[in-house]
Design a protein around this motif. Structure first.
Motif, PDB file in Angstrom:
ATOM      1  N   GLY A 200     -42.613  83.230   4.134  1.00  0.00           N
ATOM      2  CA  GLY A 200     -43.314  84.502   4.056  1.00  0.00           C
ATOM      3  C   GLY A 200     -42.417  85.715   3.949  1.00  0.00           C
ATOM      4  O   GLY A 200     -42.891  86.823   3.709  1.00  0.00           O
ATOM      5  N   THR A 201     -41.120  85.524   4.097  1.00  0.00           N
ATOM      6  CA  THR A 201     -40.183  86.642   4.014  1.00  0.00           C
ATOM      7  C   THR A 201     -40.100  87.166   2.587  1.00  0.00           C
ATOM      8  O   THR A 201     -39.970  86.391   1.638  1.00  0.00           O
ATOM      9  CB  THR A 201     -38.768  86.201   4.449  1.00  0.00           C
ATOM     10  OG1 THR A 201     -38.841  85.696   5.770  1.00  0.00           O
ATOM     11  CG2 THR A 201     -37.781  87.353   4.395  1.00  0.00           C
ATOM     12  N   ILE A 202     -40.158  88.486   2.427  1.00  0.00           N
ATOM     13  CA  ILE A 202     -40.027  89.089   1.100  1.00  0.00           C
ATOM     14  C   ILE A 202     -38.565  89.035   0.677  1.00  0.00           C
ATOM     15  O   ILE A 202     -37.676  89.440   1.426  1.00  0.00           O
ATOM     16  CB  ILE A 202     -40.541  90.540   1.111  1.00  0.00           C
ATOM     17  CG1 ILE A 202     -42.056  90.534   1.305  1.00  0.00           C
ATOM     18  CG2 ILE A 202     -40.151  91.264  -0.174  1.00  0.00           C
ATOM     19  CD1 ILE A 202     -42.669  91.889   1.448  1.00  0.00           C
ATOM     20  N   LEU A 203     -38.327  88.516  -0.521  1.00  0.00           N
ATOM     21  CA  LEU A 203     -36.963  88.387  -1.039  1.00  0.00           C
ATOM     22  C   LEU A 203     -36.615  89.545  -1.966  1.00  0.00           C
ATOM     23  O   LEU A 203     -35.523  90.104  -1.894  1.00  0.00           O
ATOM     24  CB  LEU A 203     -36.807  87.061  -1.793  1.00  0.00           C
ATOM     25  CG  LEU A 203     -37.174  85.803  -0.995  1.00  0.00           C
ATOM     26  CD1 LEU A 203     -37.105  84.588  -1.896  1.00  0.00           C
ATOM     27  CD2 LEU A 203     -36.285  85.656   0.207  1.00  0.00           C
ATOM     28  N   VAL A 204     -37.552  89.888  -2.880  1.00  0.00           N
ATOM     29  CA  VAL A 204     -37.313  90.954  -3.855  1.00  0.00           C
ATOM     30  C   VAL A 204     -38.601  91.719  -4.090  1.00  0.00           C
ATOM     31  O   VAL A 204     -39.666  91.118  -4.244  1.00  0.00           O
ATOM     32  CB  VAL A 204     -36.842  90.384  -5.215  1.00  0.00           C
ATOM     33  CG1 VAL A 204     -36.639  91.497  -6.235  1.00  0.00           C
ATOM     34  CG2 VAL A 204     -35.570  89.598  -5.074  1.00  0.00           C
ATOM     35  N   ARG A 205     -38.501  93.041  -4.107  1.00  0.00           N
ATOM     36  CA  ARG A 205     -39.612  93.873  -4.579  1.00  0.00           C
ATOM     37  C   ARG A 205     -39.177  94.433  -5.923  1.00  0.00           C
ATOM     38  O   ARG A 205     -38.089  94.987  -6.040  1.00  0.00           O
ATOM     39  CB  ARG A 205     -39.899  95.010  -3.603  1.00  0.00           C
ATOM     40  CG  ARG A 205     -40.646  94.567  -2.378  1.00  0.00           C
ATOM     41  CD  ARG A 205     -41.387  95.739  -1.769  1.00  0.00           C
ATOM     42  NE  ARG A 205     -42.187  95.322  -0.643  1.00  0.00           N
ATOM     43  CZ  ARG A 205     -43.453  94.923  -0.744  1.00  0.00           C
ATOM     44  NH1 ARG A 205     -44.040  94.866  -1.911  1.00  0.00           N
ATOM     45  NH2 ARG A 205     -44.124  94.576   0.327  1.00  0.00           N
ATOM     46  N   GLN A 206     -40.014  94.260  -6.933  1.00  0.00           N
ATOM     47  CA  GLN A 206     -39.611  94.629  -8.287  1.00  0.00           C
ATOM     48  C   GLN A 206     -40.817  95.045  -9.116  1.00  0.00           C
ATOM     49  O   GLN A 206     -41.951  94.779  -8.764  1.00  0.00           O
ATOM     50  CB  GLN A 206     -38.903  93.442  -8.942  1.00  0.00           C
ATOM     51  CG  GLN A 206     -39.772  92.211  -9.040  1.00  0.00           C
ATOM     52  CD  GLN A 206     -39.036  90.994  -9.560  1.00  0.00           C
ATOM     53  OE1 GLN A 206     -37.870  91.068  -9.934  1.00  0.00           O
ATOM     54  NE2 GLN A 206     -39.707  89.863  -9.611  1.00  0.00           N
ATOM     55  N   ARG A 207     -40.533  95.701 -10.220  1.00  0.00           N
ATOM     56  CA  ARG A 207     -41.542  96.018 -11.229  1.00  0.00           C
ATOM     57  C   ARG A 207     -41.215  95.172 -12.445  1.00  0.00           C
ATOM     58  O   ARG A 207     -40.123  95.274 -12.988  1.00  0.00           O
ATOM     59  CB  ARG A 207     -41.509  97.508 -11.610  1.00  0.00           C
ATOM     60  CG  ARG A 207     -41.915  98.427 -10.485  1.00  0.00           C
ATOM     61  CD  ARG A 207     -43.389  98.264 -10.130  1.00  0.00           C
ATOM     62  NE  ARG A 207     -43.713  98.916  -8.873  1.00  0.00           N
ATOM     63  CZ  ARG A 207     -43.823  98.300  -7.718  1.00  0.00           C
ATOM     64  NH1 ARG A 207     -43.613  96.991  -7.633  1.00  0.00           N
ATOM     65  NH2 ARG A 207     -44.129  98.954  -6.623  1.00  0.00           N
ATOM     66  N   GLY A 208     -42.120  94.313 -12.838  1.00  0.00           N
ATOM     67  CA  GLY A 208     -41.819  93.355 -13.893  1.00  0.00           C
ATOM     68  C   GLY A 208     -41.124  92.156 -13.280  1.00  0.00           C
ATOM     69  O   GLY A 208     -41.019  92.043 -12.065  1.00  0.00           O
ATOM     70  N   THR A 209     -40.630  91.257 -14.129  1.00  0.00           N
ATOM     71  CA  THR A 209     -40.000  90.043 -13.609  1.00  0.00           C
ATOM     72  C   THR A 209     -38.515  89.999 -13.955  1.00  0.00           C
ATOM     73  O   THR A 209     -38.059  89.157 -14.712  1.00  0.00           O
ATOM     74  CB  THR A 209     -40.700  88.784 -14.164  1.00  0.00           C
ATOM     75  OG1 THR A 209     -40.748  88.890 -15.585  1.00  0.00           O
ATOM     76  CG2 THR A 209     -42.079  88.633 -13.597  1.00  0.00           C
ATOM     77  N   LYS A 210     -37.765  90.939 -13.387  1.00  0.00           N
ATOM     78  CA  LYS A 210     -36.311  90.926 -13.554  1.00  0.00           C
ATOM     79  C   LYS A 210     -35.756  89.644 -12.935  1.00  0.00           C
ATOM     80  O   LYS A 210     -34.885  88.988 -13.485  1.00  0.00           O
ATOM     81  CB  LYS A 210     -35.711  92.153 -12.877  1.00  0.00           C
ATOM     82  CG  LYS A 210     -34.223  92.254 -13.008  1.00  0.00           C
ATOM     83  CD  LYS A 210     -33.689  93.534 -12.408  1.00  0.00           C
ATOM     84  CE  LYS A 210     -32.183  93.614 -12.569  1.00  0.00           C
ATOM     85  NZ  LYS A 210     -31.637  94.817 -11.952  1.00  0.00           N
ATOM     86  N   HIS A 211     -36.279  89.292 -11.769  1.00  0.00           N
ATOM     87  CA  HIS A 211     -35.952  88.032 -11.105  1.00  0.00           C
ATOM     88  C   HIS A 211     -37.197  87.165 -11.178  1.00  0.00           C
ATOM     89  O   HIS A 211     -38.312  87.665 -11.047  1.00  0.00           O
ATOM     90  CB  HIS A 211     -35.584  88.255  -9.638  1.00  0.00           C
ATOM     91  CG  HIS A 211     -34.417  89.164  -9.449  1.00  0.00           C
ATOM     92  ND1 HIS A 211     -33.115  88.741  -9.523  1.00  0.00           N
ATOM     93  CD2 HIS A 211     -34.354  90.486  -9.199  1.00  0.00           C
ATOM     94  CE1 HIS A 211     -32.305  89.757  -9.305  1.00  0.00           C
ATOM     95  NE2 HIS A 211     -33.036  90.832  -9.113  1.00  0.00           N
ATOM     96  N   GLN A 212     -37.015  85.866 -11.368  1.00  0.00           N
ATOM     97  CA  GLN A 212     -38.159  84.966 -11.468  1.00  0.00           C
ATOM     98  C   GLN A 212     -38.180  83.999 -10.302  1.00  0.00           C
ATOM     99  O   GLN A 212     -37.147  83.706  -9.708  1.00  0.00           O
ATOM    100  CB  GLN A 212     -38.102  84.213 -12.792  1.00  0.00           C
ATOM    101  CG  GLN A 212     -38.258  85.161 -13.982  1.00  0.00           C
ATOM    102  CD  GLN A 212     -38.175  84.431 -15.290  1.00  0.00           C
ATOM    103  OE1 GLN A 212     -38.635  83.304 -15.406  1.00  0.00           O
ATOM    104  NE2 GLN A 212     -37.574  85.061 -16.276  1.00  0.00           N
ATOM    105  N   ALA A 213     -39.382  83.536  -9.984  1.00  0.00           N
ATOM    106  CA  ALA A 213     -39.563  82.643  -8.847  1.00  0.00           C
ATOM    107  C   ALA A 213     -39.070  81.248  -9.190  1.00  0.00           C
ATOM    108  O   ALA A 213     -39.494  80.654 -10.174  1.00  0.00           O
ATOM    109  CB  ALA A 213     -41.032  82.604  -8.457  1.00  0.00           C
TER     110      ALA A 213
END
Length: 90
Positions: free
Chosen positions: A34-47
């Motif tokens: 449940g920990t947030i890893l990245v907050r972003q707009r768009g998908t600069k980083h992908q899951a």
């Protein structure tokens, strides 16, 4: 006709708050589910593995484990969480 605007509130006195985007947990860190890893707009980083994606493209850990960043060339940057085992960190 007046040559100056009337006194009152400043015309340029408005500003919005920052959105606090960015990476919140880094590679090798131990995270809980449940920990947030990245907050972003768009998908600069992908899951990647064991990472979920929220409707605002926020990435979060789905299991307790260690964060791992990996570049997949033209497929982008992936963030995964390796499950926590009885052993020490990788």
């Amino acid at each position: 006709m007046a040559s100056k605007k009337g006194g009152g509130s400043s015309t340029n006195g408005r500003d919005s708050h920052g959105q606090r985007l960015g990476v919140k947990r880094f590679g090798g860190q131990l995270v809980n589910a449940g920990t947030i890893l990245v907050r972003q707009r768009g998908t600069k980083h992908q899951a990647g593995e064991n990472v979920g994606r929220g409707k605002d493209d926020t990435l979060f850990a789905m299991v307790t484990g260690y964060v791992k960043f990996s570049g997949q060339g033209r497929h982008g940057r992936f963030i995964s969480v390796s499950r926590l085992s009885k052993l020490s960190p990788p």
